[in-house]
Motif scaffolding. Sequence first.
Motif, PDB file in Angstrom:
ATOM      1  N   GLY A  98       6.492 -31.554  73.883  1.00  0.00           N
ATOM      2  CA  GLY A  98       5.920 -30.380  74.529  1.00  0.00           C
ATOM      3  C   GLY A  98       5.242 -30.760  75.833  1.00  0.00           C
ATOM      4  N   ARG A  99       5.332 -29.874  76.816  1.00  0.00           N
ATOM      5  CA  ARG A  99       4.656 -30.101  78.105  1.00  0.00           C
ATOM      6  C   ARG A  99       3.815 -28.879  78.426  1.00  0.00           C
ATOM      7  N   GLY A 100       2.530 -29.106  78.599  1.00  0.00           N
ATOM      8  CA  GLY A 100       1.637 -27.996  78.911  1.00  0.00           C
ATOM      9  C   GLY A 100       0.312 -28.214  78.213  1.00  0.00           C
ATOM     10  N   GLY A 103       0.215 -29.458  74.549  1.00  0.00           N
ATOM     11  CA  GLY A 103       1.212 -30.470  74.193  1.00  0.00           C
ATOM     12  C   GLY A 103       2.244 -29.949  73.205  1.00  0.00           C
ATOM     13  N   GLY A 104       2.536 -30.741  72.201  1.00  0.00           N
ATOM     14  CA  GLY A 104       3.569 -30.396  71.230  1.00  0.00           C
ATOM     15  C   GLY A 104       3.282 -29.127  70.454  1.00  0.00           C
ATOM     16  N   SER A 105       2.020 -28.715  70.401  1.00  0.00           N
ATOM     17  CA  SER A 105       1.690 -27.509  69.612  1.00  0.00           C
ATOM     18  C   SER A 105       2.329 -26.258  70.211  1.00  0.00           C
ATOM     19  N   GLY A 109       7.457 -26.408  65.316  1.00  0.00           N
ATOM     20  CA  GLY A 109       7.696 -25.425  64.263  1.00  0.00           C
ATOM     21  C   GLY A 109       6.456 -25.073  63.465  1.00  0.00           C
ATOM     22  N   GLY A 110       5.329 -25.681  63.815  1.00  0.00           N
ATOM     23  CA  GLY A 110       4.075 -25.314  63.165  1.00  0.00           C
ATOM     24  C   GLY A 110       3.902 -25.837  61.750  1.00  0.00           C
ATOM     25  N   MET A 111       4.878 -26.582  61.240  1.00  0.00           N
ATOM     26  CA  MET A 111       4.782 -27.075  59.851  1.00  0.00           C
ATOM     27  C   MET A 111       3.617 -28.045  59.742  1.00  0.00           C
ATOM     28  N   HIS A 237      -1.099 -32.164  86.503  1.00  0.00           N
ATOM     29  CA  HIS A 237      -1.530 -33.451  87.040  1.00  0.00           C
ATOM     30  C   HIS A 237      -1.007 -34.549  86.101  1.00  0.00           C
ATOM     31  N   THR A 238      -0.264 -35.484  86.652  1.00  0.00           N
ATOM     32  CA  THR A 238       0.287 -36.579  85.852  1.00  0.00           C
ATOM     33  C   THR A 238      -0.442 -37.871  86.171  1.00  0.00           C
ATOM     34  N   VAL A 239      -0.992 -38.511  85.153  1.00  0.00           N
ATOM     35  CA  VAL A 239      -1.645 -39.803  85.371  1.00  0.00           C
ATOM     36  C   VAL A 239      -0.570 -40.866  85.596  1.00  0.00           C
ATOM     37  N   VAL A 281       5.165 -41.554  73.316  1.00  0.00           N
ATOM     38  CA  VAL A 281       5.942 -42.056  74.450  1.00  0.00           C
ATOM     39  C   VAL A 281       5.076 -42.168  75.696  1.00  0.00           C
ATOM     40  N   GLY A 282       4.305 -41.127  75.990  1.00  0.00           N
ATOM     41  CA  GLY A 282       3.505 -41.113  77.221  1.00  0.00           C
ATOM     42  C   GLY A 282       2.459 -42.212  77.252  1.00  0.00           C
ATOM     43  N   THR A 283       1.748 -42.383  76.151  1.00  0.00           N
ATOM     44  CA  THR A 283       0.715 -43.424  76.087  1.00  0.00           C
ATOM     45  C   THR A 283       1.349 -44.809  76.147  1.00  0.00           C
ATOM     46  N   TYR A 432      12.327 -35.498  67.139  1.00  0.00           N
ATOM     47  CA  TYR A 432      11.215 -34.554  67.293  1.00  0.00           C
ATOM     48  C   TYR A 432       9.871 -35.234  67.003  1.00  0.00           C
ATOM     49  N   HIS A 433       9.918 -36.334  66.276  1.00  0.00           N
ATOM     50  CA  HIS A 433       8.679 -36.940  65.764  1.00  0.00           C
ATOM     51  C   HIS A 433       8.514 -38.375  66.254  1.00  0.00           C
ATOM     52  N   PRO A 434       8.392 -38.602  67.569  1.00  0.00           N
ATOM     53  CA  PRO A 434       8.144 -39.972  68.028  1.00  0.00           C
ATOM     54  C   PRO A 434       6.787 -40.452  67.525  1.00  0.00           C
ATOM     55  N   PRO A 472       4.473 -34.737  61.492  1.00  0.00           N
ATOM     56  CA  PRO A 472       3.301 -35.603  61.712  1.00  0.00           C
ATOM     57  C   PRO A 472       2.011 -35.002  62.260  1.00  0.00           C
ATOM     58  N   PHE A 473       1.981 -33.739  62.717  1.00  0.00           N
ATOM     59  CA  PHE A 473       0.785 -33.409  63.518  1.00  0.00           C
ATOM     60  C   PHE A 473      -0.513 -33.309  62.729  1.00  0.00           C
ATOM     61  N   VAL A 474      -0.444 -32.992  61.437  1.00  0.00           N
ATOM     62  CA  VAL A 474      -1.683 -32.968  60.645  1.00  0.00           C
ATOM     63  C   VAL A 474      -2.257 -34.385  60.544  1.00  0.00           C
TER      64      VAL A 474
HETATM   65  P1  FDA Z   1       1.656 -34.507  72.284  1.00  0.00           P
HETATM   66  O1  FDA Z   1       3.054 -34.820  72.701  1.00  0.00           O
HETATM   67  O2  FDA Z   1       1.411 -33.307  71.464  1.00  0.00           O
HETATM   68  O3  FDA Z   1       0.726 -34.386  73.575  1.00  0.00           O
HETATM   69  C1  FDA Z   1       0.811 -35.282  74.654  1.00  0.00           C
HETATM   70  C2  FDA Z   1       0.464 -34.532  75.937  1.00  0.00           C
HETATM   71  O4  FDA Z   1       0.289 -35.460  76.986  1.00  0.00           O
HETATM   72  C3  FDA Z   1       1.559 -33.567  76.396  1.00  0.00           C
HETATM   73  O5  FDA Z   1       0.984 -32.304  76.654  1.00  0.00           O
HETATM   74  C4  FDA Z   1       2.101 -34.213  77.667  1.00  0.00           C
HETATM   75  O6  FDA Z   1       2.555 -33.262  78.604  1.00  0.00           O
HETATM   76  C5  FDA Z   1       0.903 -34.977  78.175  1.00  0.00           C
HETATM   77  N1  FDA Z   1       1.222 -36.158  78.989  1.00  0.00           N
HETATM   78  C6  FDA Z   1       2.147 -37.109  78.739  1.00  0.00           C
HETATM   79  N2  FDA Z   1       2.110 -38.061  79.694  1.00  0.00           N
HETATM   80  C7  FDA Z   1       1.142 -37.697  80.574  1.00  0.00           C
HETATM   81  C8  FDA Z   1       0.626 -38.282  81.772  1.00  0.00           C
HETATM   82  N3  FDA Z   1       1.095 -39.453  82.243  1.00  0.00           N
HETATM   83  N4  FDA Z   1      -0.357 -37.628  82.433  1.00  0.00           N
HETATM   84  C9  FDA Z   1      -0.854 -36.434  81.954  1.00  0.00           C
HETATM   85  N5  FDA Z   1      -0.407 -35.858  80.818  1.00  0.00           N
HETATM   86  C10 FDA Z   1       0.562 -36.491  80.127  1.00  0.00           C
HETATM   87  N6  FDA Z   1       5.279 -31.754  64.025  1.00  0.00           N
HETATM   88  C11 FDA Z   1       4.778 -31.190  62.894  1.00  0.00           C
HETATM   89  O7  FDA Z   1       3.854 -31.732  62.291  1.00  0.00           O
HETATM   90  N7  FDA Z   1       5.310 -30.008  62.438  1.00  0.00           N
HETATM   91  C12 FDA Z   1       6.352 -29.382  63.054  1.00  0.00           C
HETATM   92  O8  FDA Z   1       6.794 -28.314  62.604  1.00  0.00           O
HETATM   93  C13 FDA Z   1       6.893 -29.994  64.218  1.00  0.00           C
HETATM   94  N8  FDA Z   1       7.983 -29.439  64.863  1.00  0.00           N
HETATM   95  C14 FDA Z   1       8.395 -29.946  66.076  1.00  0.00           C
HETATM   96  C15 FDA Z   1       9.388 -29.282  66.801  1.00  0.00           C
HETATM   97  C16 FDA Z   1       9.737 -29.748  68.068  1.00  0.00           C
HETATM   98  C17 FDA Z   1      10.809 -29.037  68.842  1.00  0.00           C
HETATM   99  C18 FDA Z   1       9.079 -30.879  68.621  1.00  0.00           C
HETATM  100  C19 FDA Z   1       9.414 -31.392  69.992  1.00  0.00           C
HETATM  101  C20 FDA Z   1       8.094 -31.537  67.901  1.00  0.00           C
HETATM  102  C21 FDA Z   1       7.745 -31.089  66.624  1.00  0.00           C
HETATM  103  N9  FDA Z   1       6.739 -31.706  65.891  1.00  0.00           N
HETATM  104  C22 FDA Z   1       6.297 -31.161  64.708  1.00  0.00           C
HETATM  105  C23 FDA Z   1       6.092 -32.936  66.392  1.00  0.00           C
HETATM  106  C24 FDA Z   1       4.694 -32.715  66.964  1.00  0.00           C
HETATM  107  O9  FDA Z   1       4.698 -31.663  67.901  1.00  0.00           O
HETATM  108  C25 FDA Z   1       4.224 -34.030  67.612  1.00  0.00           C
HETATM  109  O10 FDA Z   1       4.198 -35.020  66.596  1.00  0.00           O
HETATM  110  C26 FDA Z   1       2.835 -33.909  68.220  1.00  0.00           C
HETATM  111  O11 FDA Z   1       2.796 -32.919  69.219  1.00  0.00           O
HETATM  112  C27 FDA Z   1       2.376 -35.243  68.811  1.00  0.00           C
HETATM  113  O12 FDA Z   1       0.999 -35.123  69.143  1.00  0.00           O
HETATM  114  P2  FDA Z   1       0.335 -36.099  70.194  1.00  0.00           P
HETATM  115  O13 FDA Z   1      -1.096 -35.729  70.312  1.00  0.00           O
HETATM  116  O14 FDA Z   1       0.664 -37.513  69.827  1.00  0.00           O
HETATM  117  O15 FDA Z   1       1.114 -35.839  71.576  1.00  0.00           O
END
Ligand code: FDA
Length: 493
Positions: A98-100, A103-105, A109-111, A237-239, A281-283, A432-434, A472-474
């Motif tokens: 997710g971007r915004g 993030g991924g929220s 799928g909200g599971m 803003h991208t770090v 991935v980003g970190t 979907y779950h890095p 993984p998000f919980v």
């Molecule tokens: P997350 O990716 O949420 O947040 C990182 C943020 O950092 C992003 O907003 C990104 O834009 C920002 N960022 C990255 N690099 C940057 C930089 N250099 N500078 C500034 N900002 C930067 N999980 C689950 O439990 N139930 C589910 O139903 C689903 N379903 C699902 C569907 C889809 C389509 C996807 C893509 C993913 C899921 N997931 C999921 C996975 C879940 O969304 C994911 O595990 C979490 O969002 C990860 O949380 P983090 O806090 O690690 O990073």
Amino acid sequence: MPALIIGSGYGGAVAALRLTQAGIDTHIVEMGQSWTTPGSDGKIFCNMLNPDGRSFWLRTQTDQPVGYFLGSPANKSISKYTGALDSESFAATRVYQGRGVGGGSLVNGGMAVTPKRAYFEEVLPSVNSNEMYSTYFPRANTGLGVNNIDQAWFETTDCYQYARVSRKRANDAGFATTFVPNVYDFDYMKQEAANQVPRSALASEVIYGNNYGKKSLDKTYLAAAAATGKLTISALHTVTSVASASGGGYTVEMVQIDTSGNTVTQKTVTADRVFFAAGSVGTSKLLVSMRAQGKLSNLPSAVGTGWGNNGNVMVARAGLDLTGALQSGMPAMGIDNWADTNGPVFAEIAPFPAGTETWINLYLAITKNPNRAAFSFNSTTGKVDLSWKASQTQPSIDAAKRVFDAINSKAGTVYRSDLFGVNKTWGDDFVYHPLGGCVLNQATDNYGRLPGYDGLYVVDGSLIPGSIGVNPFVTITALAERNMEKIIATDLQ
Ligand code: FDA
């Protein structure tokens, strides 16, 4: 500034709430946009049936996970825009993120699944599981606004026909199924079904964002953090760099972009403490680059290692069961075969919200794949590579195949081979779950502190070593709650 957080997903949102509640002025830097302004159609997000620029992050064509239909490419041209879903390509896998602000929220799928305790203990043995299961998992579930479906309604509503038929076929083949909590408001969904409110989950909205009903982080943790008056968010803003500052603290460089991806300006700030919350991935990319470029050269060798895809593999069955023209985009059920020591599988019964009957049963299988990969800085390209190989997904396919072969055999159904390519059964080239890349108690101490760098912390999914057995998000949220409580009590008082 006292505290800067890179990224606003789960780890970043928890850090922001707990820091601001502790009275600390906190600044989030987020590369994606703040999703608050409707487009010309009056909606903030677009749906999956008519994707436009809002769907994908700076692409001119969509890159859907299910990229084919009847063997033909299903992707569409779009305008280049800072859309909500990124598919980031590495040599042998694409990572959806997710971007915004949120993030991924915003796109998931909200599971909301709490992992099985025995597996959590196996994966993260250095973490006190009593504390996790008595304090931090409940705290995370409350903070995220997790709710459960009304099971009587589930049994009768058209929009979960797809889940009911998949449940029946799984149960017939001897597999257990289980309801799964979600952060989508099921009461709102009931009203959607009754045509009392605008539709979102029932209007094919999921992976490009939901306009209503979903408690994404901007509505929960981040809203609560903002309410303290101590939070600033710089969106778009991208770090690009973090380095030790000569006078103490850290110099953080960032690039501001516009919604077409063009650079607007570059900025440099200094922060006493930096929380890495840019996702697995980003970190990992940032830390591996900073180590290679000599900006954080003493980071341990474990930084960048231990990455996995949570055993993700997608698959679909074709049969004669009606799955329904109206499908809720929010999954509510899983096939739970995790106890099978020959190859544990927890498979989300996924929607295929095409708006028409397709007879498709879709699944996202989470398997116990032992393979791991590493990030490395490529000095030729200046980018970060991920060593994951296509063959490393095979254990996931093998495990999932045992379950779905058995279901197909009992039901007299077959795999669809037209959705992930031409004659391609397994959606095995995306994730979907890095998870992982900066693993707790290996690359960091047992609370996410980066050794040798006072004031640098990791708080996101990169702490989890490649697998957690459920969505993984919980777990990411609960671990962030645990670590932030410790960090605020010991480092910030
Ligand atoms: P997350 O990716 O949420 O947040 C990182 C943020 O950092 C992003 O907003 C990104 O834009 C920002 N960022 C990255 N690099 C940057 C930089 N250099 N500078 C500034 N900002 C930067 N999980 C689950 O439990 N139930 C589910 O139903 C689903 N379903 C699902 C569907 C889809 C389509 C996807 C893509 C993913 C899921 N997931 C999921 C996975 C879940 O969304 C994911 O595990 C979490 O969002 C990860 O949380 P983090 O806090 O690690 O990073």
